[in-house]
Design a protein around this motif. Structure first.
Motif, mmCIF file in Angstrom:
data_model
loop_
_atom_site.group_PDB
_atom_site.id
_atom_site.type_symbol
_atom_site.label_atom_id
_atom_site.label_comp_id
_atom_site.label_asym_id
_atom_site.label_seq_id
_atom_site.Cartn_x
_atom_site.Cartn_y
_atom_site.Cartn_z
ATOM 1 N N UNK A 93 1.446 6.633 9.238
ATOM 2 C CA UNK A 93 1.122 5.203 9.211
ATOM 3 C C UNK A 93 -0.369 5.056 8.996
ATOM 4 N N UNK A 94 -0.756 4.191 8.060
ATOM 5 C CA UNK A 94 -2.164 3.907 7.801
ATOM 6 C C UNK A 94 -2.458 2.458 8.184
ATOM 7 N N UNK A 95 -3.709 2.216 8.530
ATOM 8 C CA UNK A 95 -4.092 0.855 8.923
ATOM 9 C C UNK A 95 -5.564 0.633 8.635
ATOM 10 N N UNK A 96 -5.954 -0.642 8.526
ATOM 11 C CA UNK A 96 -7.366 -1.005 8.537
ATOM 12 C C UNK A 96 -7.578 -1.883 9.765
ATOM 13 N N UNK A 97 -8.662 -2.623 9.815
ATOM 14 C CA UNK A 97 -8.953 -3.398 11.018
ATOM 15 C C UNK A 97 -8.039 -4.603 11.211
ATOM 16 N N UNK A 98 -7.269 -4.948 10.188
ATOM 17 C CA UNK A 98 -6.417 -6.137 10.282
ATOM 18 C C UNK A 98 -4.943 -5.881 9.990
ATOM 19 N N UNK A 99 -4.655 -4.930 9.127
ATOM 20 C CA UNK A 99 -3.276 -4.735 8.676
ATOM 21 C C UNK A 99 -2.874 -3.273 8.800
ATOM 22 N N UNK A 100 -1.579 -3.026 8.580
ATOM 23 C CA UNK A 100 -1.050 -1.673 8.667
ATOM 24 C C UNK A 100 0.157 -1.552 7.759
ATOM 25 N N UNK A 101 0.538 -0.317 7.462
ATOM 26 C CA UNK A 101 1.733 -0.114 6.646
ATOM 27 C C UNK A 101 2.315 1.273 6.909
ATOM 28 N N UNK A 102 3.621 1.360 6.686
ATOM 29 C CA UNK A 102 4.292 2.645 6.750
ATOM 30 C C UNK A 102 4.286 3.306 5.393
ATOM 31 N N UNK A 103 3.988 4.603 5.374
ATOM 32 C CA UNK A 103 4.016 5.365 4.129
ATOM 33 C C UNK A 103 5.461 5.604 3.702
ATOM 34 N N UNK A 104 5.632 6.159 2.510
ATOM 35 C CA UNK A 104 6.989 6.532 2.095
ATOM 36 C C UNK A 104 7.548 7.583 3.055
ATOM 37 N N UNK A 105 6.685 8.405 3.612
ATOM 38 C CA UNK A 105 7.119 9.405 4.594
ATOM 39 C C UNK A 105 7.646 8.721 5.852
ATOM 40 N N UNK A 106 6.988 7.634 6.257
ATOM 41 C CA UNK A 106 7.437 6.863 7.418
ATOM 42 C C UNK A 106 8.864 6.380 7.222
ATOM 43 N N UNK A 107 9.161 5.865 6.043
ATOM 44 C CA UNK A 107 10.486 5.304 5.819
ATOM 45 C C UNK A 107 11.557 6.392 5.754
ATOM 46 N N UNK A 108 11.203 7.576 5.291
ATOM 47 C CA UNK A 108 12.150 8.697 5.373
ATOM 48 C C UNK A 108 12.456 9.018 6.828
#
Length: 693
Positions: free
Chosen positions: A555-570
């Motif tokens: 999972x990557x994030x900045x100071x305001x938002x975040x997202x799941x990588x393709x690896x996260x969804x696997x």
């Protein structure tokens, strides 16, 4: 997490002797038989979990949302994160002092001697690569202050957006986002608190404290904390990141690492007792990843322990995960100092490595063993026990019901084994039902690995912690790794794994689809062998886009938002579809699983009655398959498919495109026990078929 030696790859793959997928994709539909009438091993309820380590600003600046860096001036370089405006033009002097501090535990503070009141008599805090604030959201600003000689009347606190190109050492003013006046200062330490609301959303704001009046002022424990935390807790966690974790329905949460457990030296190891109690009194520690990599030299990386062991247990409870703490076994990181604690101590008051006043002397193995026993009591003990009472005092009367504990992280060799045995014996003597995770080193093969594995089997260990960081092809070629592992003795904990697109520890590694689909292929082997493999977790878990040391990450994030990588969804697809019992799978022509880059595993799910089939097509062409549900009865008419597919193996999710590749849900018709489906090129597909036997 650690620096791994390179893993050995299959000679056949390196020589290019494995069959290619193209010819297979053009042939008749491949029949995969799922033996619904021959259910196998039970799937562990904890099978897919999470690995947390404070690397990549995962805690401070990430999951722990305090916005002020070095709020108590307790780091080795006491002014990390702080700078005086215009080179301290408004001050006669400033210094970090220990003169009559707030407490012995928090014994440094900032003393300001103001020459002339005004905008130049100000200090700013830069935050963790800036401070991310949201328009209209509420933030609690607080600090302790004590007025000295002179006529200082107050402090003006301003949350502001710096001017473009202006650093805090040069810019006296920026665009004000929120401001508060704090007055009523006294000659004794007192806490002041106010709620502020930014007028705009800014990713890289800063906090400025300007002194009103002339004279001396002492300031300490400066905090800017969002009210919007998970479950609205006062010392809570960042809600978007917690939600991403909870959405995976993880079976366990490993904490605090990783090499964080060990430290470069024993003095820099993670000590759980330093991370509980009053947040302001927790002593910060230099992060062992701060200068490990030249490509991300980060000397300002410290652990504040605002996210400590109490918050960890609470988080595990919140997301429904079993806590799995990993504790130091008396060894510093073997890739750094490899410092060892003596196995035995002299009899007498120092036998546990502490002097008569309770301060740590040279730690011995007894010190580490006692820490483990005390942690179990902290987590599970009654209110009238020493450490259970501390948990209750922090607000959690009920035990956390911890069932597992890890002894050492990635250690190897005779030094580990001779410490592990008395450690495990002591834990079992007092807590016979506590399950122990044992290390077999950083690599999944080699002499040290083989010797450690053999020894752990002799000792009847419950879990063996295996780690793998390697190129994507290694994961595809080793999907059968556990097919011949014994079903008796220790279970496997696949404690750390992630495909490395370039090389182990390379700053150029990417979270691309090639890595993720290869991990999906490998995980068919984990699932297929639930009789040998009981737990698995991708690593590392979290990374700040502006402050990472290691990549790839889930999972990557900045100071305001975040997202799941393709690896996260696997990982999420496996976790949400783990089922309850393995079903044997016979591949086309009784070929080895993975032949022609077709991978499969299957489970049944008792609560729903579904048969769940996971299929990986690592091919540039579509692949028609027939799934024969042998022995299935009452097969439903409609199934559900969850598909991740991309023609481009370099596809990635990003901050700008967080949903570029995510699972797509679709329904498909089912007619009897033979299910036809066409797998997309470069795809990972989960089929859920109502099929009670």
């Amino acid at each position: 997490m650690t620096i791994k030696p390179a893993l050995r790859f299959s000679a056949l793959a390196l020589l290019g002797l494995l069959p290619g997928p193209a010819a297979y994709a053009q042939s008749a539909p491949a029949t995969i038989t799922v033996q619904v009438n021959k259910p196998g091993d039970a799937v562990s309820k904890n099978m897919y979990g999470l690995f947390f380590e404070d690397i990549n600003f995962a805690a401070d600046g990430g999951l722990y949302p305090e916005l002020v860096k070095n709020k108590s001036f307790e780091t080795d370089d006491h002014l990390i994160g702080w700078k005086a405006i215009r080179g301290a033009a408004g001050f006669e002097s400033y210094l970090v002092s220990s003169d009559r501090p707030i407490s012995n535990a928090n014994n440094h503070f900032l003393r300001l001697n103001v020459r002339k009141a005004g905008p130049d008599a100000a200090f700013v805090n830069e935050g963790f690569r800036g401070m991310g604030v949201k328009e209209g959201a509420e933030y609690t600003l607080s600090f302790f202050a004590r007025r000295g000689p002179g006529n200082v009347s107050g402090v003006t606190a301003t949350l502001e957006e710096p001017g473009r190109g202006q650093g805090p050492e040069t810019a006296a003013t920026g665009k004000s986002l929120a401001q508060a006046q704090i007055t009523g200062l006294t000659n004794e330490w007192k806490k002041y608190s106010v709620v502020i609301k930014p007028s705009a959303t800014v990713a890289k704001a800063r906090l400025k404290l300007a002194v009103e009046g002339n004279g001396s002022l002492d300031i300490d424990v400066v905090s800017l904390f969002p009210k919007d935390t998970y479950m609205n807790r006062e010392n809570g966690l960042r809600p978007d990141l917690v939600q991403l974790l909870k959405d995976m329905k993880p079976g366990f949460l490993r904490f605090p690492g990783g090499c964080i457990v060990e430290g470069r030296t024993l003095a820099q190891r993670y000590q759980w007792k330093e991370t509980i109690g009053d947040v302001a009194s927790r002593r910060p520690l230099v992060n062992r990843w701060n200068t490990e990599f030249l490509h991300k030299f980060t000397p300002d990386y410290y652990q504040s322990f605002g996210l400590g062991f109490f918050e960890y247990f609470q988080l595990s409870e919140d997301i429904g995960a079993e806590p799995l703490p990993i504790l130091n076994v008396g060894m510093a990181c073997q890739f750094n100092s490899a410092e060892l604690a003596p196995i035995s101590a002299a009899k007498g008051p120092n036998a546990a490595g502490h002097d008569a006043a309770g301060h740590e002397d040279e730690p011995t193995l007894e010190t580490f063993i006692q820490d483990a026993l005390d942690l179990i009591e902290f987590a599970n003990g009654p209110a009238n026990s020493t450490w259970g009472a501390k948990r209750v005092a922090m607000g959690h009367a009920a035990p956390f019901n911890m069932k597992m504990i890890g002894i050492g992280n990635e250690q190897w060799g005779p030094q580990y084994l001779e410490r592990y045995e008395p450690f495990a014996k002591a834990v079992k003597a007092k807590y016979p039902n506590m399950q122990i995770v044992s290390s077999v080193g950083p690599s999944p093969d080699g002499e040290n690995f083989d010797k450690a594995t053999l020894k752990m089997r002799e000792l009847k260990a419950e879990f063996i912690d295996e780690h793998y960081y390697a190129k994507p092809e290694w994961f595809r070629q080793n999907a059968d790794r556990y097919d011949k592992y014994p079903r008796t003795g220790p279970k496997i904990f696949a404690g750390e794994y992630a495909a490395q697109s370039v090389a182990i520890g390379s700053p150029d590694n990417k979270n691309n689809w090639d890595c993720a689909i290869s991990e999906a292929a490998f995980m068919t082997g984990l699932e297929r062998n639930a009789g040998a493999v009981a737990m698995a977790s991708y690593a590392p878990m979290l990374a700040h886009v502006d402050a990472w040391q290691w990549t790839p990450n889930m999972i990557w994030f900045d100071n305001l938002t975040s997202y799941g990588t393709v690896n996260y969804y696997v990982q999420k697809l496996y976790a949400l579809n783990k089922g309850t019992r393995v079903l044997p799978v016979v591949m086309p022509g009784k070929a080895k699983n993975g032949t022609d880059n077709l991978f499969a595993s299957a489970v049944t799910d008792a609560p729903t009655g579904d048969v769940i089939v996971k299929l990986v097509n690592y091919s540039t062409s579509p692949r028609a398959v027939k799934v024969n549900l042998a022995g299935a009865k009452n097969v439903g008419k409609n199934g559900k498919a969850f598909v991740m597919a991309s023609d481009d193996l370099n596809t990635m999710n990003t901050i700008q495109e967080p949903q570029k590749l995510t699972p797509k849900e679709e329904t498909f018709s089912v007619s009897g026990s033979n299910v036809s489906y066409t797998l997309a090129p470069n795809s990972f597909t989960v089929l859920r078929i109502p099929a009670k036997r």
